[in-house]
Design an enzyme around this catalytic site. Structure first.
Site, short mmCIF file in Angstrom:
data_model
loop_
_atom_site.label_atom_id
_atom_site.label_comp_id
_atom_site.label_asym_id
_atom_site.label_seq_id
_atom_site.Cartn_x
_atom_site.Cartn_y
_atom_site.Cartn_z
N HIS A 183 -38.17 -14.93 -23.15
CA HIS A 183 -36.99 -15.74 -22.83
C HIS A 183 -37.47 -16.80 -21.83
O HIS A 183 -38.41 -16.58 -21.08
CB HIS A 183 -35.96 -14.82 -22.16
CG HIS A 183 -34.62 -15.43 -21.91
ND1 HIS A 183 -34.39 -16.28 -20.86
CD2 HIS A 183 -33.44 -15.30 -22.56
CE1 HIS A 183 -33.11 -16.65 -20.88
NE2 HIS A 183 -32.51 -16.07 -21.90
N LYS B 219 -25.28 -7.04 -19.02
CA LYS B 219 -25.68 -6.65 -20.37
C LYS B 219 -25.54 -5.15 -20.58
O LYS B 219 -25.84 -4.62 -21.64
CB LYS B 219 -27.11 -7.11 -20.66
CG LYS B 219 -27.23 -8.65 -20.71
CD LYS B 219 -28.59 -9.08 -21.19
CE LYS B 219 -28.92 -10.52 -20.83
NZ LYS B 219 -28.28 -11.50 -21.71
N ASP C 135 -39.60 -7.39 -18.14
CA ASP C 135 -38.28 -8.00 -18.22
C ASP C 135 -37.40 -7.05 -19.05
O ASP C 135 -37.54 -6.97 -20.26
CB ASP C 135 -38.41 -9.39 -18.89
CG ASP C 135 -37.08 -10.00 -19.29
OD1 ASP C 135 -36.03 -9.35 -19.13
OD2 ASP C 135 -37.09 -11.15 -19.77
N CYS D 164 -32.59 -19.34 -26.08
CA CYS D 164 -33.42 -19.57 -24.88
C CYS D 164 -34.84 -19.08 -25.10
O CYS D 164 -35.48 -18.52 -24.19
CB CYS D 164 -32.82 -18.91 -23.64
SG CYS D 164 -31.23 -19.61 -23.20
N GLN E 5 -32.88 -6.94 -21.97
CA GLN E 5 -32.33 -6.44 -23.23
C GLN E 5 -32.56 -4.95 -23.43
O GLN E 5 -31.83 -4.31 -24.18
CB GLN E 5 -32.95 -7.20 -24.41
CG GLN E 5 -32.61 -8.67 -24.48
CD GLN E 5 -31.14 -8.93 -24.73
OE1 GLN E 5 -30.43 -8.11 -25.34
NE2 GLN E 5 -30.65 -10.05 -24.26
#
Lengths: 148, 413
Positions: B130, B233, B207, B371, B210
């Site tokens: 991202h 999220k 990261d 993105c 998600q």
């Protein structure tokens, strides 16, 4: 000078056309149809400097100044955006710069397509309207400069 | 393999009733919300936690001695404990509250990065990052004269681990890698990546924006050095995120932002900074949303992450099968290990047109480059349509998507 209808009159024509549709499907089908019929922009104009950058679709826009009026040609890789472009070109192309700069394009709200001009849609239409007005402003200033 | 008989079915209707927004209509049609990878909807318990805080005990935290301040502080710090358990961190001091994943990554780039990265050093990311895991490192590399190296992917959207090994060297200082791709759904083998990075002395930031909602996160088992994720999220409010870090790294890192909370003693010529985690939490934090984040984590724990995952995987399998039957449709991202999202394109049709027409059917999907422009460039496409599923989604909603796509294709062709 030719008898080109003014912005308000063309806007009213479009609003009247849309008033025939009582649902969203029909409106979108009409816009898609307009998009498909929009003459393609010649490849020579499809270059980086003519790109209007939206978040998702690409729009190319060129403007030409003749006899005190501005003529636009544009295209997009999105057919719905092309349909919206087709309406903008119909309203603004052939108008004097002053009129283009000052128009509020009320018809977009009237036909229920305001969301496409919202920042959140990021589909390039807002950027395109700004760019069309920028061309008008540029030609107006250039013209005034020449007259001085 | 999971035996179907052992899967306890969730009562999805009961879960749906906890999400008030799922009752709303768009253009007179019931909302189908498939933009969960962008942000999930919020259950009533989260909304209630926000309202309760502001109606019952709104106060600034940590230094007030009155009752409200004590209640607010206790609730705020309770979220830290819940987060610690949620990702199995060794101590609560390693849980730093941020605005979100992006801020977590920027915090590491601006503190650890500026202190440790020198000219000629190398940072490794991947093609499927991202923008928020590209730009902070690009900025740092420009400033320091360091090099950004990129792990390539195969056509299924999986990392080429052989290529990753070739990129690793004694110049590698950091590997910053996405756990799950937001655009493809690919689950990356982070444990293997971390082991290999550690073998050359590099540290690893994961990261987790998600992954944290779908996958069980155990930062100690994973052995990552940093892990960043966002509340919104995971059914929680926007504006709160978490940065986890290894204790020794966090302690050695210089401070990020200066202000209240992050100091112990302030003189005009000398400042003694606060201990972890407060050292990195300058200013009044996002108290309400942090408190409500706990309600979201509790909501997930009560249902059980595994049950949620099983339901989502069923939706993924169903959606994949149904989508693949649409002529001209191509799924982008066919990794073996995937979370519940499907990215796709349809021959000759612009993703944005599909998105607009699906919205006309009250189906919320994401269209565009997600993105992740370098990733889209790698596939040679301007963007995709992405449908991402959460615990409250149903097969009937996927049917609505399929019908909506058939109708859109007909209108556009």
């Amino acid at each position: 000078m030719d008898e080109h209808p003014n912005i308000k009159d063309i806007e009213k024509e479009i609003a009247d056309e849309f008033s025939l549709f009582d649902n969203w499907d029909d409106k979108y089908e009409y816009i898609i149809d307009l998009g498909k019929k929009l003459p393609p922009l010649e490849d020579q104009y499809k270059k980086e400097e003519n790109k209007v950058r939206g978040c998702q679709s690409t729009v190319w826009l060129v403007a030409d100044y003749r006899d005190g009026r501005i003529f636009y040609k544009a295209e997009s890789d999105s057919v719905i955006v092309k349909g919206l472009i087709s309406m903008l070109v119909r309203v603004l192309s052939g108008q004097p710069p002053e009129e283009i700069i000052n128009t509020r394009l009320e018809f977009i709200r009237e036909i229920g397509m305001m969301t496409h001009l919202a920042q959140t849609r990021s589909n390039g239409l807002l950027a395109m309207v700004k760019q069309m007005k920028n061309y008008a402003l540029a030609y107006k200033l250039k013209n005034e400069g020449v007259q001085k | 393999m999971i035996q179907p008989a052992t899967i306890q079915r969730l009562d999805i209707n009961a879960i749906r009733r906890q999400f008030p927004i799922l009752n709303r209509e768009v253009k007179d049609k019931p909302l189908v919300y498939f933009d969960n990878a962008a942000t999930t909807q919020k259950p009533q318990v989260v909304i209630d936690a926000l309202v309760n805080y502001y109606s019952e005990y709104n106060a600034n935290i940590h230094r007030g001695i009155h009752t409200l301040a004590e209640e607010a502080t206790a609730a705020f710090e309770a979220t830290r404990d819940t987060v610690q358990q949620f990702i199995n961190a060794a101590t609560r001091e390693q849980i730093i509250f941020t605005k979100g994943t992006t801020e977590g990554i920027n915090l590491v780039a601006q503190t650890w990065g500026r202190q440790n990265i020198k000219a000629g050093d190398e940072i490794i990311i991947s093609t499927m990052e991202h923008h928020s895991n590209i730009v902070p490192w690009h900025i740092l590399c420009e400033e320091k004269g360091a090099l950004l190296k990129v792990i390539p992917i195969n056509e299924r959207g999986e990392l080429l681990l052989d290529e990753f090994q070739k990129l690793l060297s004694n110049k590698t200082r950091l590997v910053s890698i996405v756990h799950v791709s937001n655009a493809l759904g690919t689950i990356n083998p982070v444990k293997k990546i971390i082991d290999e990075a550690h073998s050359v002395g590099a540290i690893v930031l994961v990261d987790g924006a998600q992954s944290s909602v779908h996958i069980d996160i155990d930062v100690q088992d994973m052995d990552c050095d940093f892990f960043a994720f966002s509340s919104h999220k995971l059914y929680g409010p926007t504006g709160v995120g978490v940065l986890y870090g290894k204790q020794d790294l966090l302690e050695a890192m210089p401070v990020y932002q200066g202000g209240g909370e992050m100091i112990k003693e302030v003189y005009f010529d000398k400042i003694i900074y606060n201990d972890l985690p407060y050292k990195f939490e300058a200013g009044t934090p996002n108290i309400a949303d942090t408190i409500a984040f706990k309600a979201a984590l509790d909501f997930m724990s009560q249902i059980g992450k595994e049950k949620i995952r099983n339901h989502e995987n069923e939706l993924l399998a169903y959606a994949t099968t149904e989508l693949e039957q649409i002529p001209g449709l191509k799924i982008i991202g066919k990794a073996q290990e995937k979370v519940s999202l499907v990215s796709f394109i349809i021959d000759k049709l612009h993703p944005q047109d599909l998105g607009i027409l699906l919205d006309n059917e009250a189906i919320a999907v994401r269209t565009g480059h997600h993105c992740a422009q370098p990733l889209m460039n790698c596939f040679g496409i301007p963007g995709t349509v992405r449908a991402s599923f959460a615990v409250y989604n149903t097969k009937e909603e996927i049917d609505a998507l399929i019908n909506g796509l058939h109708k859109s294709i007909k209108m556009l062709s």
